[in-house]
Design an enzyme around this catalytic site. Structure first.
Site, mmCIF file in Angstrom:
data_model
loop_
_atom_site.group_PDB
_atom_site.id
_atom_site.type_symbol
_atom_site.label_atom_id
_atom_site.label_comp_id
_atom_site.label_asym_id
_atom_site.label_seq_id
_atom_site.Cartn_x
_atom_site.Cartn_y
_atom_site.Cartn_z
ATOM 1 N N ASN A 1 -0.173 -1.327 21.303
ATOM 2 C CA ASN A 1 -0.707 -2.045 22.460
ATOM 3 C C ASN A 1 -0.110 -1.476 23.751
ATOM 4 O OD1 ASN A 1 -2.285 -3.858 23.823
ATOM 5 N ND2 ASN A 1 -1.385 -5.694 22.916
ATOM 6 N N HIS B 1 0.106 -14.167 25.062
ATOM 7 C CA HIS B 1 -0.627 -14.206 23.792
ATOM 8 C C HIS B 1 -1.136 -15.608 23.470
ATOM 9 C CE1 HIS B 1 1.082 -10.178 22.917
ATOM 10 N NE2 HIS B 1 0.052 -10.061 22.115
#
Length: 462
Positions: A317, A348
């Site tokens: 990521n 998140h």
């Protein structure tokens, strides 16, 4: 199905956009408008009325960007964007009870939050701070004027990144729309010395085909491995009763590997879409090969061969890691590592498993750093020692990552605690012992920032 259909259609639209709406054929305004309108259409098609959340957040922050004072623009934008995103995350737990919506809009909302805060920080750097206060990267990416509404909407809602990202820098995106993106990178190389009379015209087609092959392999692995090796099996009572500790660790590695292909699939396809539109050129490597990895979100080889927790994180990521560095780590007055992990968890969502993962990540990162600083130099004296060191650190790194990310997949508290009990909290205990026994080299974040600034000033004076 909506996700895959939109991304495949976006891929075709990207090729058409590069060929028929290239900067030589269409104005920047036309390119901005096309990218924005198609992005809005994809959002509505994929997420229905939930897409209203994307547009509400975008317009709220456009108002902040134009009305807030420059010294505070990054703070207000950050609070509003992260606050709205967190409210949407909360609704998934307390309204949908840990369920994932059939049309889950939180992914695009997370990407838009990254872009909003990135632009706000870079606008603050460009207008509200002196050049001497900035790092070299902050100087390069600083935005000197507020964008127009069309530029702002195009950056946040363009069809190349509305579904799965990645987040990119505002100046890079504007250079792409205006046709300067590739040219700027090519000027970094002396082409006359290489025998060229003029600048080459690199094509992304090869990079796109290569990434589509990775996408196809990832999809096949997802449809086979992921379903056959569920993460929930590692806390099954029968499995725990009959399986030895080392075998459980081995199976943990297998199920973690099986969970990766869906991320490889989504991120590589998103990268291919941007490349197909002509966006993502990063320059020329030492072998003279054109590179199209400016927006790449992962480096699979480096992930699978990582010999340190840091190396693993830096190649997984990638664009989110870059965002965390630019908006948090580089600006945090103290405890940058801890604050960056906490922001990552909050971004998140608010599932408890995320916080188990990122708090564990802080502990393991600090322990890994202490081991590397105190021990690594002893193993560099000979090739056999270095090979042995790399093998051991690869095994430990892969198991540490598996141990850390298991709660991220499980989400809830009860299965997470059950899992950590089943493996005796061994990584937590080992990390704490390392931090207690090994000396930590004192180098504060502010000291590193001062050193970087001193180096910049020295370069400028020369």
């Amino acid at each position: 199905i909506n996700f895959v259909a939109c991304q495949l259609f976006a891929l075709l639209a990207a090729f058409w956009f590069r060929i028929y709406l290239s900067p030589s054929h269409a104005s920047s305004a036309v390119r901005h408008a096309f990218a924005t309108l198609f992005g809005i259409y994809f959002a509505v098609f994929c997420f229905g009325w939930y897409s209203i959340h994307l547009f509400v957040l975008v317009m709220m922050n456009y108002g902040i960007m134009n009305m807030a004072s420059i010294p505070n623009i990054h703070r207000y934008s950050f609070v509003v964007a992260m606050g709205y995103l967190t409210l949407c995350h909360i609704s998934r737990i307390y309204i949908f009870h840990y369920g994932i919506l059939t049309t889950d809009f939180s992914g695009p909302l997370m990407i838009i939050t990254q872009k909003i805060t990135t632009l706000a920080c870079q606008l603050h750097d460009g207008i509200g701070r002196q050049a001497e206060e900035l790092t070299a990267e902050q100087n390069r990416l600083a935005v000197k004027s507020r964008p127009s509404l069309l530029e702002y909407l195009s950056y946040l809602l363009n069809f190349m990144s509305i579904i799965a990202g990645p987040c990119s820098n505002y100046k890079d995106y504007i250079a792409f729309i205006e046709g300067r993106h590739v040219h700027m990178k090519l000027l970094e190389v002396n082409w006359k010395q290489k025998g060229y009379d003029r600048l080459p015209d690199p094509s992304p087609t090869g990079a796109v085909m290569y990434k589509l092959c990775i996408t196809l392999v990832s999809l096949i692995l997802f449809l086979t491995l992921t379903k056959n090796f569920p993460m929930a099996y590692i806390i099954d009572n029968e499995f725990l009763d009959k399986t030895p500790f080392l075998t459980r660790l081995g199976y943990l590695y297998v199920v973690t590997q099986a969970a990766k292909p869906k991320y490889y699939f989504a991120w590589t396809l998103a990268d291919a879409v941007n490349n197909a539109a002509g966006y993502g050129f990063s320059g020329v490597d030492e072998r003279g090969t054109f590179r199209w990895d400016l927006l790449s979100n992962l480096n699979i080889w480096n992930i699978e061969t990582a010999t340190s927790f840091k190396m693993y994180i830096e190649n997984w990521n990638i664009q989110t890691a870059a965002w965390l560095k630019r908006v948090c780590y580089d600006r945090a007055p103290w405890y940058p590592t801890a604050l960056t992990f906490i922001l990552s968890a909050l971004w998140h969502g608010i599932y408890p498993g995320y916080y188990f993962t990122f708090l564990t990540g802080i502990l393991i990162t600090l322990a890994a750093r202490a081991i590397r600083n105190n021990c690594r130099h002893y193993f560099l004296s000979s090739v056999p020692l270095k090979i042995a060191y790399d093998i051991v650190t690869w095994v430990v790194t892969q198991l540490a990552v598996c141990y850390t990310v298991a709660p991220f997949v499980m989400l809830a508290v009860e299965p997470t605690i059950k899992f950590y009990k089943s493996v005796y909290f061994h990584m937590h205990i080992l990390s704490i012992l390392v931090l207690l026994l090994l000396p930590i080299r004192p180098q504060t974040h502010s000291l590193r920032r001062s050193q970087n600034q001193a180096m910049m000033n020295s370069v400028k004076s020369k």
